[in-house]
Scaffold this motif. Structure first.
Motif, short mmCIF file in Angstrom:
data_model
loop_
_atom_site.label_atom_id
_atom_site.label_comp_id
_atom_site.label_asym_id
_atom_site.label_seq_id
_atom_site.Cartn_x
_atom_site.Cartn_y
_atom_site.Cartn_z
N VAL A 30 27.28 -71.10 -24.99
CA VAL A 30 26.47 -71.68 -23.94
C VAL A 30 25.23 -70.83 -23.67
N VAL A 31 24.14 -71.49 -23.29
CA VAL A 31 22.91 -70.80 -22.87
C VAL A 31 22.51 -71.39 -21.53
N HIS A 32 22.21 -70.52 -20.57
CA HIS A 32 21.73 -70.93 -19.25
C HIS A 32 20.29 -70.45 -19.10
N TYR A 33 19.37 -71.42 -18.93
CA TYR A 33 17.94 -71.12 -18.75
C TYR A 33 17.60 -71.23 -17.27
N PHE A 34 16.71 -70.33 -16.82
CA PHE A 34 16.31 -70.28 -15.42
C PHE A 34 14.81 -70.46 -15.29
N LEU A 35 14.39 -71.06 -14.20
CA LEU A 35 12.97 -71.23 -13.90
C LEU A 35 12.40 -69.89 -13.42
N SER A 41 15.49 -64.35 -14.18
CA SER A 41 15.12 -65.62 -14.80
C SER A 41 15.24 -65.63 -16.33
N LYS A 42 15.69 -64.54 -16.94
CA LYS A 42 15.90 -64.54 -18.39
C LYS A 42 17.14 -65.35 -18.73
N PRO A 43 17.14 -66.04 -19.88
CA PRO A 43 18.33 -66.81 -20.27
C PRO A 43 19.57 -65.93 -20.39
N ARG A 113 19.91 -76.04 -17.88
CA ARG A 113 18.51 -75.76 -17.55
C ARG A 113 18.37 -75.93 -16.04
N SER A 114 17.99 -74.85 -15.37
CA SER A 114 18.06 -74.78 -13.92
C SER A 114 16.66 -74.79 -13.30
N TYR A 115 16.47 -75.66 -12.29
CA TYR A 115 15.17 -75.83 -11.64
C TYR A 115 15.31 -75.66 -10.13
N TYR A 116 14.79 -74.55 -9.60
CA TYR A 116 14.85 -74.28 -8.17
C TYR A 116 13.92 -73.11 -7.85
N GLN A 117 13.65 -72.92 -6.56
CA GLN A 117 12.91 -71.75 -6.08
C GLN A 117 13.82 -71.00 -5.13
N GLN A 118 14.16 -69.77 -5.47
CA GLN A 118 15.02 -68.98 -4.58
C GLN A 118 14.16 -68.06 -3.74
N ARG A 119 14.20 -68.31 -2.45
CA ARG A 119 13.50 -67.48 -1.48
C ARG A 119 14.50 -67.07 -0.42
N GLU A 120 14.15 -66.14 0.44
CA GLU A 120 15.08 -65.66 1.47
C GLU A 120 15.07 -66.55 2.70
N SER A 121 14.60 -67.77 2.53
CA SER A 121 14.67 -68.78 3.58
C SER A 121 15.08 -70.10 2.92
#
Length: 157
Positions: A30-35, A41-43, A113-121
């Protein structure tokens, strides 16, 4: 097992740090890709490596992932999810909303393939009525599609 059941089990493993549960849903390759530019964010390659990665993340931020919506195909599925988590040094949890595209092989997850923005809010769609659509919300970290956790299976060798 359906794609939804496999994805729920995968997220139940991510949410508890259960490496065996996650491994039972993943192919060895399996490979998990990050935005980018999200943290980490490295696979990530390999079933056991990915499961141990999420165990570490769970321990660091007390994360819980919920499947909120799915569009399912033959060997692919696209979901919307919510991740409830605790930024470092804070008591209150925030929610990050995202989407992921899954590819399957023989019923197991082969690519994410993951699409999101992780912020502290909290990050979510402006004006979208999550509660009215059956999505998870801060007072209820479950959804109509993802009500409870399941048990684990050993990592493939």
């Amino acid at each position: 097992m359906t794609h939804l059941e496999t994805i729920r089990r995968y997220y139940d493993g991510c949410s508890t740090g259960d490496v065996e549960l996650m491994c039972g849903t993943l192919t060895d390759d399996v490979v998990h890709y990050f935005l980018a530019p999200n943290p980490g964010s490295k696979p990530v390659d390999g079933g056991e490596h990915l499961a141990r990665y999420w165990r570490k993340v769970h321990r660091m931020i007390d994360a819980r992932w919920i499947v909120d919506h799915i569009v399912d195909g033959d060997e692919e599925a696209v979901i919307e999810w919510s991740m409830f988590w605790r930024p470092e040094g804070r008591a209150e949890r925030v929610v990050t909303r995202g989407a992921e595209w899954f590819r399957f092989h023989n019923g197991l997850i082969r690519e994410i393939r993951s699409y999101y923005q992780q912020r502290e809010s909290t990050t979510e769609l402006d004006g979208f009525r999550y509660d009215e659509r059956g999505y998870s919300v801060p007072a209820r970290e479950t959804s109509a599609l993802h009500p409870a956790s399941a048990g684990g299976a050993p990592c493939p060798k």
